[in-house]
Design a protein around this motif. Structure first.
Motif, PDB file in Angstrom:
ATOM      1  N   LEU A  65       0.807  -1.088  -0.095  1.00  0.00           N
ATOM      2  CA  LEU A  65      -0.017   0.114   0.208  1.00  0.00           C
ATOM      3  C   LEU A  65       1.061   1.323   0.057  1.00  0.00           C
ATOM      4  O   LEU A  65       0.523   2.018  -0.547  1.00  0.00           O
ATOM      5  CB  LEU A  65      -1.018  -0.028   1.331  1.00  0.00           C
ATOM      6  N   ASP A  76      -0.987  -4.641   2.985  1.00  0.00           N
ATOM      7  CA  ASP A  76      -2.095  -5.159   3.075  1.00  0.00           C
ATOM      8  C   ASP A  76      -2.012  -6.671   3.473  1.00  0.00           C
ATOM      9  O   ASP A  76      -1.394  -7.378   2.862  1.00  0.00           O
ATOM     10  CB  ASP A  76      -2.853  -5.105   1.759  1.00  0.00           C
ATOM     11  N   GLY A  80      -9.197  -5.555   5.375  1.00  0.00           N
ATOM     12  CA  GLY A  80      -9.121  -4.025   5.593  1.00  0.00           C
ATOM     13  C   GLY A  80      -8.268  -3.664   6.289  1.00  0.00           C
ATOM     14  O   GLY A  80      -7.917  -2.477   6.585  1.00  0.00           O
ATOM     15  N   ARG A 185      -5.970   0.569   9.845  1.00  0.00           N
ATOM     16  CA  ARG A 185      -7.175   0.192   8.715  1.00  0.00           C
ATOM     17  C   ARG A 185      -6.620   0.906   7.533  1.00  0.00           C
ATOM     18  O   ARG A 185      -5.668   1.976   7.455  1.00  0.00           O
ATOM     19  CB  ARG A 185      -8.358   0.485   8.988  1.00  0.00           C
ATOM     20  N   HIS A 186      -7.020   0.198   6.200  1.00  0.00           N
ATOM     21  CA  HIS A 186      -6.602   1.016   5.035  1.00  0.00           C
ATOM     22  C   HIS A 186      -6.889   2.369   5.059  1.00  0.00           C
ATOM     23  O   HIS A 186      -5.787   3.176   4.371  1.00  0.00           O
ATOM     24  CB  HIS A 186      -7.131   0.373   3.953  1.00  0.00           C
ATOM     25  N   GLU A 187      -7.920   2.800   5.377  1.00  0.00           N
ATOM     26  CA  GLU A 187      -8.240   4.066   5.336  1.00  0.00           C
ATOM     27  C   GLU A 187      -7.721   5.165   6.267  1.00  0.00           C
ATOM     28  O   GLU A 187      -7.730   6.338   5.975  1.00  0.00           O
ATOM     29  CB  GLU A 187      -9.858   4.284   5.463  1.00  0.00           C
ATOM     30  N   ASP A 188      -6.885   4.651   7.195  1.00  0.00           N
ATOM     31  CA  ASP A 188      -6.209   5.450   8.235  1.00  0.00           C
ATOM     32  C   ASP A 188      -4.681   5.655   7.911  1.00  0.00           C
ATOM     33  O   ASP A 188      -4.057   6.555   8.657  1.00  0.00           O
ATOM     34  CB  ASP A 188      -6.176   4.679   9.575  1.00  0.00           C
ATOM     35  N   HIS A 190      -1.602   7.631   6.814  1.00  0.00           N
ATOM     36  CA  HIS A 190      -1.457   9.064   6.713  1.00  0.00           C
ATOM     37  C   HIS A 190       0.095   9.313   5.928  1.00  0.00           C
ATOM     38  O   HIS A 190       1.034   8.350   6.110  1.00  0.00           O
ATOM     39  CB  HIS A 190      -1.211   9.665   8.117  1.00  0.00           C
ATOM     40  N   GLU A 257      -9.845  12.849  12.012  1.00  0.00           N
ATOM     41  CA  GLU A 257      -9.344  13.618  10.899  1.00  0.00           C
ATOM     42  C   GLU A 257      -8.953  14.952  11.022  1.00  0.00           C
ATOM     43  O   GLU A 257      -9.560  15.903  10.217  1.00  0.00           O
ATOM     44  CB  GLU A 257     -10.636  13.241  10.083  1.00  0.00           C
TER      45      GLU A 257
END
Length: 750
Positions: A65, A76, A80, A185-188, A190, A257
């Motif tokens: 990722l 990954d 998720g 998680r993938h969406e986290d 930075h 966020e």
């Protein structure tokens, strides 16, 4: 000249003048000096490190990722979930001030993981010290081990594995490499980018002090005089309790966020954070340096820029989120200062009390520094070392049972194979409650998802003796062993991080070792299908004259491999707990004793060529070991340092259950003598103790993947009994083995 005192060469200073079109200010000179240091810019290795990217295939990138270039790589692992991990060095500081050098090495790698948006869940350490009997070794060992344990324990992070080795080559240059793994998680995820004109630049965490000034440009790069007072303040001072608060504060900022980009402050401090954030974001940045909160108000502007004070982070925050950001840092009692903002002019400008002290293109500071094509050549002494007439095949073998028994015990009690419990018992291995396996198992295993049991395994390995004999093979061997260790516990290897510890790049001998090792590692990663996600290069680890056999440390490429387990409850331990389990040896043994622990401990010899690396065989073995995690393997242990002898010693001592082994058929099959069977360090081999009634399944697995499997014994009893060695029987009570193994490190350091 001032630039020389800061570690810059005359041609580097001339280039800075050319880039700026004028003489640099004192603050600009300080900034360029730390950012163009070997430690920060990789100016001697960058050209060769590109191989890692060039040799990464699309298939290898599927689970990747975030790759090389950010604070840490991200992989990954499914459902998720993602894992970020990285290893870095803090070698020179740990010789000057062992406790703080090691402690802040742990702190720095943990902040790299935080900055990716992850929660740190475990650490590992890879330690190499001078000769175990040398009078200065105890000073370094006590400080480093206390520093690693003290910082990690205070953070509440389990230390799940690593290495502790001793060799005279590391006497003046101990290696302290620290690894951290984090979960997100993938969406986290930075990244360290500064974008969006008008967004605020916020510095938060500990105040900036005088510790660590010039650390990257001086202490972590070239050779130094340990007695020179000016070098001693270069060692940073850590506060793990501040870092623990910083972890929780950052995670809450991420959850709400409130952060657009983030960068930890490690090597080069504010110089690095500002220039890298601005450069990565293809933007500009303005900073008012007087707004930085200081512990020491007497610091000059250049010192503020270069300070490597610990436990600090820099964030980019949207103006409409700033109030909420400050509320979170206030909640955690973390001091915070808005010191600047993102601009759109592509420049990094810094003012100090209204006076412009820095006006540079951030890319020239962070990413467009000098790139050297250092000369390198095979050392004049290399052929003599590898063609050594006394290579291991000519060394005397044990002549009877008594001699063989003595050599098994000699290896078991040697500093590099003896129990490391004196070290590892100072670390908390089970805090947080997610550790499934930890040292002395082959790999550390931590649970990621409590609901499913999904987790990861990590192993770090290096063999400086093999790499001295053949750097390309030695680096590939380090990867192969770490890969094998991860597979041994039942995890499927996914990705790699590395820490390349070598001598002076200005010595063509050491530079050749580095280039060969990088090439060998990159080629091996491609063949095994595991990408390098990031890492570290540590050079100038040498105190001798260039061109000599002993001019630097044994070249030591530390390789960490991460693998994934669907359920950590199935992880395979490295020792057996029950009697009556069949023991199998997987793989083939060859007469490969050069560079082995046997040749070192028994004969004091280093010469010849290291064991051949067969990566196809390593992949096949891994398939068997991963397949055996499903109810087939009761226990498994890889064969590496010390060969079969040490693997058996480790396995019987792990839980105090003995074994009876008959090697007659194996000796005949592989055509080797007793010493080779026990002490050779051929790769692609492992011991497996089979679960009850599963012998057929293991044999079928091995046959399917073309791996030779030989049943060599049975678990049980209170001794390790070795039979079939040319009509020789060696009987070793577990009490004697345990005493021999356990007493070595305490005898020197307790």
């Amino acid at each position: 000249m001032p630039y020389a005192e800061l570690g810059l060469k005359a041609d580097e200073y001339a280039r800075i003048v050319d880039l700026l079109g004028r003489r640099p200010t004192a603050a600009e000179l300080a900034m360029y000096s730390v950012m163009w240091s070997e430690h920060c810019s990789y100016k001697s290795s960058k050209r060769h490190l590109r191989q890692f990217g060039e040799k990464t295939t699309e298939a290898m990138r599927e689970r990747l990722l975030v790759g090389i270039g950010q604070n840490a790589g991200v992989v990954d692992i499914g459902d998720g979930w993602a894992v970020t991990f990285k290893v870095e060095s803090h070698n020179h500081p740990s010789f000057v001030e062992p406790y703080q050098g090691a402690a802040t090495g742990v702190g720095g790698i943990v902040r790299d993981i935080i900055s990716m948006g992850a929660r740190p869940v475990a650490v590992m350490d890879q330690l190499r010290f001078g000769a175990v009997e040398h009078p200065d070794t105890a000073r370094v060992v006590h400080g480093v081990v206390a520093g690693v344990g003290g910082y990690g324990n205070c953070l509440g992070l389990p230390n799940i594995g690593g290495e502790t080795e001793f060799d005279a080559s590391y006497q003046g240059n101990p290696l302290v490499n620290a690894l951290c793994v984090g979960v997100l998680r993938h969406e986290d995820i930075h990244l360290a980018n500064a974008t969006g004109p008008g967004n605020k630049v916020v510095l938060f965490g500990a105040r900036t002090g005088g510790d660590g000034i010039g650390g990257a440009s001086i202490l972590a790069s070239e050779t130094f005089d340990a007695e020179k007072p000016s070098k001693r303040p270069s060692v940073q001072v850590g506060d793990p309790f501040m870092e623990k608060v910083l972890i929780e504060c950052c995670l809450e900022l991420f959850a709400q966020e409130l952060v657009l980009g983030i960068q930890d402050l490690g090597a080069a401090g504010i110089s690095c954070a500002t220039s890298e954030l601005a450069s990565n974001g293809d933007s500009g940045m303005h900073v008012d340096l007087e707004k930085v909160l200081l512990r020491d108000p007497s610091l000059t502007a250049g010192e503020i820029l270069m300070s490597e004070s610990q436990e600090r982070m820099m964030a980019v925050v949207a103006p409409d989120r700033l109030e909420a950001f400050l509320a979170v840092t206030a909640k955690w009692d973390v001091e915070t200062a808005v010191i600047g903002e993102v601009t759109g002019d592509g420049r990094l400008t810094i003012d100090h009390h209204g006076r412009r002290i820095v006006d540079v293109d951030p890319k020239t500071v962070a990413h467009e520094g000098p790139v050297y094509d250092r000369p390198y050549a095979r050392p004049a002494w290399q052929d003599a070392l590898t063609d050594d007439a006394a290579s291991a095949r000519h060394l005397p073998r044990p002549g009877d049972a008594s001699a063989l028994r003595g050599q098994v015990l000699a290896l078991a009690g040697s500093a590099n194979l003896a129990s490391a419990a004196w070290v590892t018992d100072q670390y908390d291995r089970y805090v947080q409650g997610n550790t499934a396996l930890a040292q002395p198992d082959d790999a550390g295993v931590v649970r990621v998802d409590e609901a499913t049991g999904l987790g990861v395994a990590i192993s770090t390995d290096a063999n400086g003796r093999f790499t001295k004999l053949d750097p390309r093979t030695g680096a590939a061997q380090a990867l192969a062993e770490a890969y094998r260790n991860v597979a041994t516990v039942g995890a499927r290897p996914l990705a790699v991080t590395d820490c390349l510890n070598f001598g002076s790049p200005e010595d063509p001998d050491a530079m050749w070792q580095l280039v060969e090792a990088i090439t060998g590692l990159a080629d091996a990663c491609r063949e095994l299908g595991v990408p390098v996600t990031g890492g570290n290069v540590s050079l100038y680890n040498g105190t001798g004259e260039p061109g000599r056999l002993d001019s630097s440390i044994n070249p030591t490429p530390v390789v960490g491999v991460l693998g994934v387990l669907d359920d950590v409850a199935t992880a395979t331990p490295s020792g057996w707990t029950e009697a009556g389990r069949a023991i199998y040896l997987l793989g083939t043994t060859a007469e490969e004793l050069d560079g082995s622990v046997w040749s070192d401990v028994v004969h004091g010899h280093l010469g010849g060529v290291p064991p051949r690396v067969d990566l196809a065989a390593e992949k096949a073995l891994a398939e068997v070991l991963v397949g055996a995690v499903d109810g087939v393997a009761h226990a498994a242990h890889d064969l590496s340092a010390g060969g079969l002898s040490q693997a058996l010693v480790d396995a019987v001592l792990r839980f105090g259950v003995g074994a009876e082994v008959d090697l007659a058929a194996l000796l005949e099959r592989d055509g080797v003598d007793a010493a080779t069977a026990l002490f050779a360090e051929s790769g692609a081999r492992a011991l497996v103790a089979v679960a009850e009634g599963q012998e057929g399944r293991l044999e079928e697995l091995a046959d399917t993947h073309g791996v030779r499997a030989a049943r060599i014994g049975t678990t049980g009893g209170e001794t390790l009994r070795l039979a079939g060695l040319a009509e020789t029987v060696v009987e070793l009570p577990l009490t004697e083995l345990r005493e021999t193994s356990a007493r070595t490190l305490p005898r020197h350091f307790a």
